[in-house]
Design an enzyme around this catalytic site. Structure first.
Site, PDB file in Angstrom:
ATOM      1  N   GLN A  62       5.333   7.883  -5.998  1.00 19.31           N
ATOM      2  CA  GLN A  62       5.574   6.495  -5.636  1.00 19.31           C
ATOM      3  C   GLN A  62       4.671   6.149  -4.453  1.00 19.31           C
ATOM      4  O   GLN A  62       4.920   6.592  -3.339  1.00 19.31           O
ATOM      5  CB  GLN A  62       7.050   6.283  -5.274  1.00 19.31           C
ATOM      6  N   ASN A  64       2.415   3.477  -1.855  1.00 21.07           N
ATOM      7  CA  ASN A  64       2.730   2.326  -1.053  1.00 21.07           C
ATOM      8  C   ASN A  64       1.465   1.875  -0.343  1.00 21.07           C
ATOM      9  O   ASN A  64       0.650   2.700   0.054  1.00 21.07           O
ATOM     10  CB  ASN A  64       3.818   2.706  -0.038  1.00 21.07           C
ATOM     11  N   LYS A  65       1.323   0.557  -0.155  1.00 21.76           N
ATOM     12  CA  LYS A  65       0.157   0.024   0.561  1.00 21.76           C
ATOM     13  C   LYS A  65       0.057   0.597   1.966  1.00 21.76           C
ATOM     14  O   LYS A  65      -1.032   0.780   2.488  1.00 21.76           O
ATOM     15  CB  LYS A  65       0.246  -1.502   0.657  1.00 21.76           C
ATOM     16  N   ALA A  66       1.195   0.843   2.578  1.00 22.03           N
ATOM     17  CA  ALA A  66       1.231   1.385   3.936  1.00 22.03           C
ATOM     18  C   ALA A  66       1.117   2.904   3.865  1.00 22.03           C
ATOM     19  O   ALA A  66       2.051   3.638   4.178  1.00 22.03           O
ATOM     20  CB  ALA A  66       2.513   0.966   4.633  1.00 22.03           C
ATOM     21  N   TYR A  67      -0.059   3.361   3.415  1.00 23.12           N
ATOM     22  CA  TYR A  67      -0.324   4.790   3.295  1.00 23.12           C
ATOM     23  C   TYR A  67      -0.095   5.462   4.637  1.00 23.12           C
ATOM     24  O   TYR A  67      -0.464   4.897   5.655  1.00 23.12           O
ATOM     25  CB  TYR A  67      -1.778   5.002   2.832  1.00 23.12           C
ATOM     26  N   CYS A  72       5.205  12.111  -3.154  1.00 19.94           N
ATOM     27  CA  CYS A  72       4.795  12.860  -4.344  1.00 19.94           C
ATOM     28  C   CYS A  72       5.977  13.087  -5.286  1.00 19.94           C
ATOM     29  O   CYS A  72       7.131  13.137  -4.861  1.00 19.94           O
ATOM     30  CB  CYS A  72       4.232  14.220  -3.936  1.00 19.94           C
ATOM     31  N   GLU A  74       6.964  15.751  -6.829  1.00 24.93           N
ATOM     32  CA  GLU A  74       7.713  16.976  -6.587  1.00 24.93           C
ATOM     33  C   GLU A  74       8.808  16.752  -5.553  1.00 24.93           C
ATOM     34  O   GLU A  74       9.959  17.170  -5.722  1.00 24.93           O
ATOM     35  CB  GLU A  74       6.787  18.095  -6.093  1.00 24.93           C
ATOM     36  N   CYS A 111       0.384  19.602  -3.592  1.00 27.14           N
ATOM     37  CA  CYS A 111      -0.123  19.516  -2.222  1.00 27.14           C
ATOM     38  C   CYS A 111       0.684  20.446  -1.308  1.00 27.14           C
ATOM     39  O   CYS A 111       1.738  20.964  -1.681  1.00 27.14           O
ATOM     40  CB  CYS A 111      -0.060  18.075  -1.723  1.00 27.14           C
ATOM     41  N   CYS A 114       4.380  19.405  -0.585  1.00 26.45           N
ATOM     42  CA  CYS A 114       5.275  19.699  -1.712  1.00 26.45           C
ATOM     43  C   CYS A 114       5.547  21.190  -1.818  1.00 26.45           C
ATOM     44  O   CYS A 114       6.665  21.605  -2.137  1.00 26.45           O
ATOM     45  CB  CYS A 114       4.698  19.153  -3.016  1.00 26.45           C
TER      46      CYS A 114
END
Length: 156
Positions: A62, A64-67, A72, A74, A111, A114
């Protein structure tokens, strides 16, 4: 003093070579990936946990614009399991990816965050669970547990 770390894994050419239980878990992860919200990376990931009572818990990435506030697949699956106070234990997790980031010859791998979350849930239940990764060419890499993917787990 030089020390060495060795790990092992199983490589499977196609879904037909997986056990029925593994196929069920991979299929659930593939379905979960379809629910991914990935408009920025355009890389959809699905994860499915197979619990000891044969329940499946899914997650998908999921964004989001606000990275970096996205999550992730998992961790979505693992945290959902935890939030539902599931206590029966995890048998396995299957993780699949779909997008240009995963080329035909690539091995798919979770990653670091995760991996650490998987380590936490392994510690919580007191035993390892199988990790099934679907590679870019449709083959699978299967690990007996997280210590084969993350040998120096934080807090160990």
């Amino acid at each position: 003093m030089k020390k060495e770390f060795k790990f092992s894994y199983q490589y499977v050419n196609s879904v037909d070579e997986l056990t029925a239980e593994q196929q069920k878990t991979v299929s659930a992860a593939e379905k979960a990936a379809k629910n991914a919200y990935a408009p920025y990376s355009r890389f959809k990931v699905g994860a499915a946990l197979l619990l000891k009572d044969d329940t499946i818990v899914i997650g998908s990435n999921q964004e989001n614009k606000a990275y970096p506030t996205g999550l992730c697949a998992e961790r979505v699956a693992l945290f959902s399991y935890g939030a539902q106070q599931k206590k029966q234990g995890i048998k396995s997790i299957a993780i699949v990816g779909d997008g240009d980031l995963l080329k035909a010859g690539d091995i798919f791998s979770p990653c670091g965050a995760c991996r650490q979350a998987m380590a936490e849930y392994t510690d919580m239940q007191g035993e390892s669970f199988e990790i099934i990764l679907k590679n870019g060419d449709g083959s699978f890499t299967i690990f007996e547990g997280i210590r084969h993917l993350l040998p120096f787990i934080f807090g160990s």
